[in-house]
Motif scaffolding. Structure first.
Motif, PDB file in Angstrom:
ATOM      1  N   PRO A  12      45.880  38.616  34.288  1.00 37.35           N
ATOM      2  CA  PRO A  12      44.620  39.287  33.918  1.00 37.35           C
ATOM      3  C   PRO A  12      43.436  38.567  34.538  1.00 37.35           C
ATOM      4  O   PRO A  12      43.539  37.400  34.948  1.00 37.35           O
ATOM      5  CB  PRO A  12      44.606  39.180  32.393  1.00 37.35           C
ATOM      6  N   ASN A  13      42.268  39.266  34.573  1.00 37.82           N
ATOM      7  CA  ASN A  13      41.075  38.594  35.080  1.00 37.82           C
ATOM      8  C   ASN A  13      40.461  37.728  33.987  1.00 37.82           C
ATOM      9  O   ASN A  13      41.031  37.594  32.904  1.00 37.82           O
ATOM     10  CB  ASN A  13      40.067  39.612  35.656  1.00 37.82           C
ATOM     11  N   ASP A  14      39.291  37.166  34.257  1.00 45.03           N
ATOM     12  CA  ASP A  14      38.711  36.214  33.309  1.00 45.03           C
ATOM     13  C   ASP A  14      38.262  36.863  32.005  1.00 45.03           C
ATOM     14  O   ASP A  14      37.949  36.169  31.036  1.00 45.03           O
ATOM     15  CB  ASP A  14      37.536  35.465  33.946  1.00 45.03           C
ATOM     16  N   ARG A  15      38.200  38.188  31.954  1.00 41.25           N
ATOM     17  CA  ARG A  15      37.891  38.891  30.713  1.00 41.25           C
ATOM     18  C   ARG A  15      39.137  39.560  30.132  1.00 41.25           C
ATOM     19  O   ARG A  15      39.035  40.433  29.285  1.00 41.25           O
ATOM     20  CB  ARG A  15      36.801  39.936  30.950  1.00 41.25           C
ATOM     21  N   GLY A  16      40.318  39.152  30.575  1.00 40.97           N
ATOM     22  CA  GLY A  16      41.552  39.655  29.996  1.00 40.97           C
ATOM     23  C   GLY A  16      41.929  41.061  30.415  1.00 40.97           C
ATOM     24  O   GLY A  16      42.835  41.669  29.825  1.00 40.97           O
ATOM     25  N   ARG A  17      41.280  41.603  31.426  1.00 45.08           N
ATOM     26  CA  ARG A  17      41.580  42.975  31.867  1.00 45.08           C
ATOM     27  C   ARG A  17      42.618  42.963  32.983  1.00 45.08           C
ATOM     28  O   ARG A  17      42.778  41.971  33.698  1.00 45.08           O
ATOM     29  CB  ARG A  17      40.301  43.692  32.305  1.00 45.08           C
ATOM     30  N   LEU A  18      43.303  44.099  33.126  1.00 44.78           N
ATOM     31  CA  LEU A  18      44.407  44.190  34.074  1.00 44.78           C
ATOM     32  C   LEU A  18      44.059  45.104  35.238  1.00 44.78           C
ATOM     33  O   LEU A  18      43.403  46.138  35.057  1.00 44.78           O
ATOM     34  CB  LEU A  18      45.658  44.724  33.368  1.00 44.78           C
ATOM     35  N   LYS A  19      44.525  44.735  36.421  1.00 46.07           N
ATOM     36  CA  LYS A  19      44.303  45.543  37.617  1.00 46.07           C
ATOM     37  C   LYS A  19      45.490  46.489  37.792  1.00 46.07           C
ATOM     38  O   LYS A  19      46.643  46.071  37.678  1.00 46.07           O
ATOM     39  CB  LYS A  19      44.166  44.644  38.841  1.00 46.07           C
ATOM     40  N   VAL A  20      45.194  47.766  38.060  1.00 44.42           N
ATOM     41  CA  VAL A  20      46.246  48.766  38.220  1.00 44.42           C
ATOM     42  C   VAL A  20      45.975  49.638  39.433  1.00 44.42           C
ATOM     43  O   VAL A  20      44.853  49.686  39.952  1.00 44.42           O
ATOM     44  CB  VAL A  20      46.354  49.680  36.972  1.00 44.42           C
ATOM     45  N   GLN A  44      50.105  51.786  37.697  1.00 43.36           N
ATOM     46  CA  GLN A  44      51.068  50.693  37.765  1.00 43.36           C
ATOM     47  C   GLN A  44      50.335  49.369  37.959  1.00 43.36           C
ATOM     48  O   GLN A  44      49.348  49.288  38.689  1.00 43.36           O
ATOM     49  CB  GLN A  44      52.022  50.884  38.945  1.00 43.36           C
ATOM     50  N   THR A  45      50.834  48.328  37.302  1.00 45.14           N
ATOM     51  CA  THR A  45      50.370  46.972  37.596  1.00 45.14           C
ATOM     52  C   THR A  45      51.083  46.509  38.858  1.00 45.14           C
ATOM     53  O   THR A  45      51.783  47.282  39.515  1.00 45.14           O
ATOM     54  CB  THR A  45      50.681  46.026  36.427  1.00 45.14           C
ATOM     55  N   ASN A  46      50.932  45.231  39.189  1.00 46.36           N
ATOM     56  CA  ASN A  46      51.648  44.700  40.353  1.00 46.36           C
ATOM     57  C   ASN A  46      53.154  44.620  40.104  1.00 46.36           C
ATOM     58  O   ASN A  46      53.939  44.435  41.039  1.00 46.36           O
ATOM     59  CB  ASN A  46      51.106  43.317  40.736  1.00 46.36           C
ATOM     60  N   VAL A  47      53.569  44.767  38.840  1.00 44.36           N
ATOM     61  CA  VAL A  47      55.002  44.857  38.515  1.00 44.36           C
ATOM     62  C   VAL A  47      55.326  46.339  38.378  1.00 44.36           C
ATOM     63  O   VAL A  47      54.798  47.028  37.512  1.00 44.36           O
ATOM     64  CB  VAL A  47      55.310  44.105  37.201  1.00 44.36           C
ATOM     65  N   ARG A  48      56.201  46.854  39.213  1.00 42.38           N
ATOM     66  CA  ARG A  48      56.349  48.292  39.406  1.00 42.38           C
ATOM     67  C   ARG A  48      56.772  49.050  38.156  1.00 42.38           C
ATOM     68  O   ARG A  48      56.416  50.225  37.992  1.00 42.38           O
ATOM     69  CB  ARG A  48      57.359  48.573  40.537  1.00 42.38           C
ATOM     70  N   ASN A  49      57.519  48.435  37.249  1.00 41.41           N
ATOM     71  CA  ASN A  49      57.963  49.167  36.056  1.00 41.41           C
ATOM     72  C   ASN A  49      57.067  48.922  34.839  1.00 41.41           C
ATOM     73  O   ASN A  49      57.375  49.360  33.736  1.00 41.41           O
ATOM     74  CB  ASN A  49      59.415  48.804  35.714  1.00 41.41           C
ATOM     75  N   ILE A  50      55.938  48.222  35.041  1.00 38.10           N
ATOM     76  CA  ILE A  50      55.003  47.961  33.944  1.00 38.10           C
ATOM     77  C   ILE A  50      53.643  48.559  34.299  1.00 38.10           C
ATOM     78  O   ILE A  50      53.083  48.276  35.365  1.00 38.10           O
ATOM     79  CB  ILE A  50      54.871  46.457  33.654  1.00 38.10           C
ATOM     80  N   TYR A  51      53.139  49.396  33.406  1.00 35.42           N
ATOM     81  CA  TYR A  51      51.887  50.102  33.614  1.00 35.42           C
ATOM     82  C   TYR A  51      50.849  49.590  32.614  1.00 35.42           C
ATOM     83  O   TYR A  51      51.179  48.936  31.629  1.00 35.42           O
ATOM     84  CB  TYR A  51      52.083  51.613  33.405  1.00 35.42           C
ATOM     85  N   ALA A  52      49.593  49.935  32.854  1.00 33.22           N
ATOM     86  CA  ALA A  52      48.527  49.620  31.900  1.00 33.22           C
ATOM     87  C   ALA A  52      47.532  50.770  31.908  1.00 33.22           C
ATOM     88  O   ALA A  52      47.268  51.372  32.953  1.00 33.22           O
ATOM     89  CB  ALA A  52      47.835  48.308  32.255  1.00 33.22           C
TER      90      ALA A  52
END
Length: 471
Positions: free
Chosen positions: A286-294, A300-308
């Motif tokens: 996550p970034n410094d504010r706990g958010r996720l890049k998709v 999809q996150t950078n892990v192909r079977n995990i989404y956000a």
């Protein structure tokens, strides 16, 4: 170890929609929720409580009738925290019952506890009693939402210094209020308490507010706030917050000014609720504010079977868009066709008055070099506005001079978040000014403002058809 096709962490708007969509595609779905009851931030401390509080305040204060009966008019003379809390609890219980029924009807399983990733196909869930259960999954959707940002130098005590969570957990009506941060949440609560005739001061370090909203709408909005007595300090930074001998909050600004109020709401940002998820175990950072890049298309996150999806991925952080993000993530995870996303979706700010917008702002139209014309309608120009006693409120429509197509609709005033959907439909269907001029609208309605604004733009646009043939 039980294994599910789709595991959803969080039961707010994004998680709820992802879970139901997965179930409707015939997949086995498990929802993990770390609260005692389903609903996520949206139901417990966010969207539903804030909008319920707003409606309660407008009803009990008689705000909507003051245009006729005067500024002193009130439905209930002494409004207390218990008056606000009663309706909040009723609404919360109803929303949770609806959600539980929806999950049961669609065969969605639920489990209470805090989820922690062990790897890219397993989570460990710690229940409130400390018991741990491991679940396997083929795909997962992280929909944990956000939490208020609570800097260490702010003396939160959840009574005189609060965040947006504690404000609705034990609501009270303060004698005066300082709101730090003029984002959507800060603006909504500041204007809600102002409608109760609470003296409100807004402190915002930037020189502008709501930068994603058309500037003319923001100017109209801030003018109305100041006109009813609210104090707005732009370009002001809070250096220190202290509690005095009476327990009141004293804010010291960078320029030396001091503001003392019965309550201070700190609403300067939120952080993704990703701490404790064990994301390092599956390679998500996550970034410094706990958010996720998709991925903006598949989520999809950078892990192909995990989404956000939802607020945890950042802007626009709206319940409506979060639902759609969760649905799209589930469709992609389950290998189902994904419909093309609409080009434009509406924003709704439930302040008093409401603000809603869809499409391009005038600033964006100019930046793209599109020849355009605006049309303006004031709610007081409509018969419905007269009937309701409205003295403010406006609609702004932007049209292309070359194609006559609608480019954007921007509304501030009563019912803005409902009215916007007419403009949304016409915009996404590629409609033009002619739709509004040539079609009949129910009379008397605030929706007539569409016709008034369209004719206002038409009057300034190059044309050859006599106005009599259009009117």
């Amino acid at each position: 170890m039980e294994t599910f096709d789709l595991l959803v962490i969080g039961s707010g708007p994004a998680g709820r929609r992802a879970a139901v969509q997965g179930a409707k595609l015939g997949k086995s779905v498990m929802v993990i929720e770390n609260r005692l009851r389903l609903g996520g931030v949206s139901v417990h401390t966010g969207t539903i409580p804030s909008k319920t509080l707003r409606e309660t305040v407008l009803n009990l204060s008689g705000w909507r009738e003051r245009g006729f009966y005067g500024l002193a008019y009130r439905v209930k003379k002494d409004i207390e925290g218990k008056d606000l809390g009663a309706r909040l609890r009723m609404t919360l219980n109803h929303e949770i019952e609806v959600l539980e029924h929806q999950f049961a009807r669609n065969g969605v399983r639920t489990f209470g506890g805090m989820a922690r990733f062990l790897d890219t196909n397993r989570v460990c869930v710690t229940a409130p009693d400390g018991d741990e259960t491991i679940f396997g999954f083929s795909h997962a959707v992280i929909a944990v939402g956000t939490a208020p940002h609570r800097p260490s130098h702010i003396p939160f005590n959840d009574h005189s210094v609060v965040d947006s969570d504690s404000l609705v957990t034990e609501p009270r009506v303060p004698r005066s209020l300082t709101v730090v941060g003029a984002g959507v949440i800060g603006i909504e609560y500041a204007t809600i308490f102002s409608a109760l005739d609470v003296p409100v001061t807004i402190i915002e370090p930037k020189e502008t507010i709501l930068d994603f909203i058309d500037r003319e709408i923001v100017e109209e909005f801030t003018h109305e706030l100041r006109q009813r007595g609210m104090t707005i300090r732009f370009g002001a930074k809070v250096e220190k917050v202290e509690l005095d001998d009476q327990g009141w909050a004293v804010s010291t600004l960078a320029d030396g000014r001091r503001i003392r109020t019965d309550m201070l709401l700190y609403a300067a940002g939120r952080s993704g609720a990703t701490a404790g998820l064990g994301l390092e175990s599956c390679g998500i950072v996550p970034n410094d504010r706990g958010r996720l890049k998709v991925d903006p298309v598949t989520f999809q996150t950078n892990v192909r079977n995990i989404y956000a999806a939802g607020d945890v991925i950042g802007f626009p952080s709206l319940a409506s868009t979060s639902m759609e993000q969760g649905r799209i993530a589930a469709l992609h995870a389950c290998g189902a066709p994904m419909p093309p996303a609409p080009e434009f979706f509406p924003y709704g700010i439930y302040a008093v008055p409401e603000i809603s917008t869809v499409g391009l702002t005038e600033q964006e139209v100019r930046a793209q070099g599109i020849p355009y014309e605006n049309g303006i309608a004031r709610f007081r120009e409509t018969s419905r506005g007269h009937i309701m006693g409205l003295e403010s409120g406006m609609m702004k429509m932007i049209f292309s001079l070359e194609t006559r197509k609608l480019l954007g609709v921007h509304i501030v005033g009563e019912g803005a978040t409902e009215l916007i959907h007419i403009g949304q439909a016409v915009l996404n269907l590629g409609g033009t000014l002619d739709y509004f001029v040539e079609n009949a609208f129910n009379y008397p309605t605030l929706a007539e403002a569409y016709k008034i604004a369209a004719l206002d733009a038409w009057n300034r646009m190059p044309h050859t058809t006599p106005i009599a043939q259009i009117e």
